[in-house]
Design an enzyme around this catalytic site. Structure first.
Site, PDB file in Angstrom:
ATOM      1  N   HIS A  55      92.035  31.628  26.406  1.00 16.29           N
ATOM      2  CA  HIS A  55      91.899  30.776  25.377  1.00 16.29           C
ATOM      3  C   HIS A  55      90.352  30.576  25.159  1.00 16.29           C
ATOM      4  CE1 HIS A  55      91.704  28.530  29.222  1.00 16.29           C
ATOM      5  NE2 HIS A  55      91.109  27.337  28.470  1.00 16.29           N
ATOM      6  N   ASP A  78      88.457  26.543  24.087  1.00 20.14           N
ATOM      7  CA  ASP A  78      88.669  25.271  24.282  1.00 20.14           C
ATOM      8  C   ASP A  78      88.126  24.520  22.757  1.00 20.14           C
ATOM      9  OD1 ASP A  78      89.094  25.351  26.773  1.00 20.14           O
ATOM     10  OD2 ASP A  78      87.168  24.979  27.420  1.00 20.14           O
ATOM     11  N   HIS A  87      87.981  32.413  27.497  1.00 19.42           N
ATOM     12  CA  HIS A  87      88.127  32.346  28.989  1.00 19.42           C
ATOM     13  C   HIS A  87      89.526  32.135  29.699  1.00 19.42           C
ATOM     14  CE1 HIS A  87      87.587  28.228  27.848  1.00 19.42           C
ATOM     15  NE2 HIS A  87      88.101  27.868  29.222  1.00 19.42           N
ATOM     16  N   ARG A 106      95.143  23.692  43.935  1.00 25.74           N
ATOM     17  CA  ARG A 106      93.645  23.452  43.383  1.00 25.74           C
ATOM     18  C   ARG A 106      93.554  22.562  42.460  1.00 25.74           C
ATOM     19  NH1 ARG A 106      91.086  27.649  38.793  1.00 25.74           N
ATOM     20  NH2 ARG A 106      88.765  26.618  38.995  1.00 25.74           N
TER      21      ARG A 106
END
Length: 734
Positions: free
Chosen positions: A663, A665, A715, A725
């Site tokens: 995607h 941002d 990314h 995480r």
């Protein structure tokens, strides 16, 4: 009682034999060896010691009368009295009754400072062409009805003050000789009646120092007196008469003003030398830990305060042998019970003893402070009592040793609010007993003048000598006084005993936290302190290498236009994660998301937004203060206010959401901070920039990735294969 003075026949005979002021012994310069200073002092108070230091500085010959006698002269601070001084001086003057060439100076000592030496004093005395010179003031005491009998004075002080006078020995003896009253009778009234008798005044050749050439009484003259800094020396100057008095007397309610002048006069502090007395009377601590003085540390948690855990960490790290420390804690706040309990459980057995008074006992602040003092007072092995309020940040690990080394009865280290003038001392006080700013206050707070300063008020953190509590401060209740708060009451009670309180700014000791807007209601409330106590917040949460990123080239570039640098401490990361898990309202990870405008998320994650936990304002502050400056250096020519429209913590789990699809941002640039450790807390994870086929794997905990958002840096989030995480993400400048 009738205070009229009757002269014995012997006195009249001696009076007839006195030479006039123009006699042979009066005409030539009087050598300083012919001057003898008398003072009456029954106790070595701080004021007396200061008087002696100033006398020694100018090499005056001082004879102290009455030392270690009981004071029977009444409470002269509240009413008439002081006759004991006349009785003692009269007896001391007998051997000098016929010493025509001897000059006698009598002065009080508890509230007097010499500002110049014997040569100037004697010269000015001779210039008066009188045989006895009394100091003068604007107020008449103790009988105001005698005002009409005073000679008229066209210019200058009109009324006699008995705190200082100088004269030839035979004249002074005859002045004393008629005294046959009681110790509690008033010395000033005795001298006044002699002065107001025109015949006696003429026979003894008495005058007053109307224009303060020799004596400066401060009562009624505070607006007239200023400091005059000369080369490596300081004087008091009377502006009304343009004179430089030799002797400064803090009579009446002017003791605090005298203390202020005494911080400089005669050469205590000058611009050329700095503090000249800071190294005097100091002590050196022993080399062996078990020989260190025993200190009772009184800790007071009287209000909600941030960074309490850090306070106890600093206490543990204080450079002082713990086996020589006793701990007394008064805590009124239930929110801080866990911090106190943790300290006691982890470290309590390292100290001599630990006593805790908790919220359930409902002990008031003044009572708790009295208890702390009394614990030291009753323990003869307690060498010092160290009062520390919880909002004090003592960053100097040597603070306690430095205070002990300085060797003052009561000494406070200077601490203040960062970037503010508020501190833990007052340089002056108003008439009604509240704060007033002294001329040197700002210079002391900003450390443009460093030294050890005699001040009227201290608070928050101070060291008291244990022997003082068992001698002059035996009163069990020092923290109550009418409507005053505990600190003001304590300082008032100390001042009333004539005990000096000092503040030292010779070293940087630390600061005081702002507690006005102490956040509550969250798991880690300190996270919210970025506005109120930014530097303390920074020390706890911002990585220590953050400020050196550019200079020390800690900034890494693992992929084109992708920058990697440290930003949070491990504690900062942990607190953010724990805060989010404590809140617990993670999103579902679906496209429908009513938290965002439009209610639809193209690339959803399982996350919590900062505004859900009330942290949006604080996070925006973080971006502005700690990310924007780096961005402008990383991307030259790009200016940003670092406003982020979306800030959120993401959680990745293999069984929940292990990765994130490719995607762009919706930002000009994106901040992505790793909040836990790869290989420890989780396996896998990382970020891959597809266009450059470049990945950042195993990101370091507390380190941030900064990269462009739209257009160039397509990314994806790499799969987390085990564990959990956490990252925090900001979309900046949409």
């Amino acid at each position: 009682m009738d205070h009229r003075v009757c002269w014995p026949i012997l006195s009249l005979v001696l009076l007839s034999q006195l030479p006039g002021c123009e006699g042979e012994s009066r005409g030539r310069t009087i050598p300083k060896e012919n001057l003898l200073v008398f003072t009456v002092a029954t106790k070595e108070t701080d004021g007396f010691k200061r008087f002696i230091r100033s006398a020694n500085f100018f090499n005056y010959t001082v004879k102290v009368l009455g030392m270690d006698e009981d004071w029977t002269g009444g409470d002269v601070a509240q009413t008439a009295g002081g006759g004991q001084k006349v009785r003692i001086l009269k007896e001391a003057m007998k051997p000098y009754a016929s010493a025509k060439d001897l000059v006698i100076l009598f002065v009080d000592s508890y509230d007097v400072i010499f500002a110049s030496g014997p040569e100037e004093l004697l010269k000015k005395f001779q210039q008066t062409k009188h045989s006895v010179v009394f100091s003068a003031e604007v107020f008449i005491w103790p009988n105001r009805h005698l005002e009409v009998k005073y000679p008229h004075v066209r210019d200058g002080k009109r009324f006699l003050n008995s705190g200082g006078f100088i004269g030839f020995a035979p004249n002074v003896y005859l002045l004393m000789e008629p005294w046959d009253l009681q110790d509690k009778d008033d010395d000033q009234l005795f001298y006044t009646n002699i002065y107001l008798d025109a015949e006696k005044r003429a026979n003894l050749n008495i005058t007053l120092d109307h224009k303060c050439r020799i004596f400066q009484n401060l009562n009624g003259a505070l607006d007239e007196v200023v400091l005059k800094f000369e080369e490596a020396r300081v004087r008091a100057r009377n502006l009304a008469y343009d004179t430089l008095p030799v002797i400064i007397h803090g009579n009446g309610p002017t003791k605090m003003q005298l203390n202020y002048l005494g911080n400089y006069i005669p050469k205590v502090w000058t611009f050329e030398t700095g503090c000249t007395e800071c190294e005097k009377d100091t002590i050196s601590l022993p080399e062996k830990d078990n020989k260190f003085p025993t200190v009772l540390v009184g800790i007071f948690i009287e209000q909600l305060t941030p960074f309490v855990e850090n306070f106890f960490e600093r206490l543990v790290n204080l450079d002082y042998p713990k086996e020589q420390l006793q701990i007394f804690i008064h805590n009124t706040q239930t929110d801080h019970e866990q911090d106190v309990r943790k300290f006691v459980e982890q470290h309590g057995d390292k100290y001599q003893n630990v006593k805790v008074i908790g919220p359930e006992e409902e002990m008031l602040n003044p009572d708790a402070r009295n208890m702390g003092l009394d614990m030291c007072r009753q323990d003869v092995a307690c060498d010092y009592y160290f009062n520390v309020d919880i909002e004090v940040v003592l960053q100097n690990r040597d603070a306690l040793k430095l205070l002990i080394d300085q060797n003052r009865s009561i000494l406070a280290p200077l601490v203040g609010r960062r970037k503010k003038l508020w501190s833990n001392f007052w340089g002056a006080m108003s008439v009604d007993g509240y704060y007033a700013r002294s001329e040197d206050y700002v210079d002391i707070v900003d450390r443009r003048r460093t030294g050890v300063w005699n001040v009227p008020y201290i608070s928050s953190v101070y060291l008291i000598h244990g022997s003082l509590l068992r001698s002059d401060l035996t009163k069990r209740d020092l923290y109550h006084s009418n409507k005053l708060d505990a600190d003001m009451a304590f300082c008032q009670n100390v001042r009333e005993q004539g005990i000096f309180m000092y503040v030292t700014n010779r070293h940087v000791f630390g600061h005081i936290l702002s507690v006005e807007n102490c956040h509550t209601g969250n798991l880690h409330n300190d996270l919210w302190q970025i506005d109120e106590n930014q530097k303390d917040w920074e020390e706890k949460y911002i990585h220590p290498n953050w400020s050196r990123i550019i200079e020390d080239k800690i900034l890494l570039q693992p992929c084109p236009d992708v920058y990697w640098f440290p930003v949070f401490t491990e504690r900062g990361c942990d607190d953010i994660v724990e805060e989010m898990e404590h809140f617990g309202q993670w999103s579902s990870g679906g496209n429908q998301d009513m938290r965002i405008q439009g209610g639809y998320e193209n690339v959803p994650t399982i996350d919590i937004h900062m505004n859900q936990v009330g942290y949006e304002k604080q996070w925006q502050k973080f971006l502005k203060e700690y990310i924007a400056p780096l961005t402008e250096k990383i991307y030259p020519g790009y200016y940003t206010k670092a406003y982020s429209f979306l800030n959120f913590v993401v959680r990745y789990k293999p069984e929940e959401q292990p990765s994130l699809e490719p995607h762009h941002d919706a930002s000009t640039f994106t901040l992505n901070v790793a909040l836990n450790k790869a290989g420890v807390d989780y396996e896998g994870g990382g970020c891959r920039f597809i266009r450059y086929n470049c990945s950042v794997q195993a990101p370091r905990k507390g380190w941030a990735l900064l990269h462009p958002g739209r257009l160039t840096h397509y990314h994806e989030g790499l799969p987390t294969t085990s564990g959990t995480r956490y990252i925090v993400v900001s979309f900046v400048d949409p």
